[in-house]
Design a protein around this motif. Sequence first.
Motif: not given
Length: 198
Positions: A1-23
């Motif tokens: 049986m399939n279970k209802k869920i929410s999946v949150i997928t994202g990517d960081l904005v401006n990650s190449q212009r800041v301290n990426t490791t810290h971010y």
Amino acid sequence: MNKKISVITGDLVNSQRVNTTHYIAHLDSLLAELQQGGAIRHYEIFRGDSFQAVAKPDKGLFLAVYIRIALRALEAPDWDARIAVGLGSQQATGAGYGSAFLNSGNALDNLAKNCYLTLKTDNEKTNAIVSDLLPMLDHVVSRLSQAEAKIVQTRMFVGTNKEVAIALNKATSTVSATLKRAAYEEIMRFLTAINRIT
């Protein structure tokens, strides 16, 4: 049986212009805190600046907004994330399969460049309504200052403005005025309304 869920997928904005490791370290800490508190079931960070988390179906959009606000509340003024919430099923035989994952990934791939928040369900009529409404919520979140974001972030998981004031060592009147300016009540009503639709 399939279970209802929410999946949150994202990517960081401006990650190449800041301290990426810290971010990414801040993102990891934020997601770990949400997992430890039981808000998300599990999460992963992949491809350097992308992430995915699984939550209850009625919590996905709330958590997506919370993650964005929490990033905006940190010390770097340009921190934010493009986030897609997928609502649907998860196959009982394994993680990473089912319509919630497909909806989330597809929604992120098709997210307009000037928009940082989207949601997709298994119902196309619902998707059409939500796609017309979400840009307003996205706009409000995108306009929050760092100080406003910090107070809104704290308020999202506590019961009263007084508790926020104690946690942040601020006057209750300052907290109340900031939440009003940041449209906190409107944000929460919007999230409730979207949950009714979906």
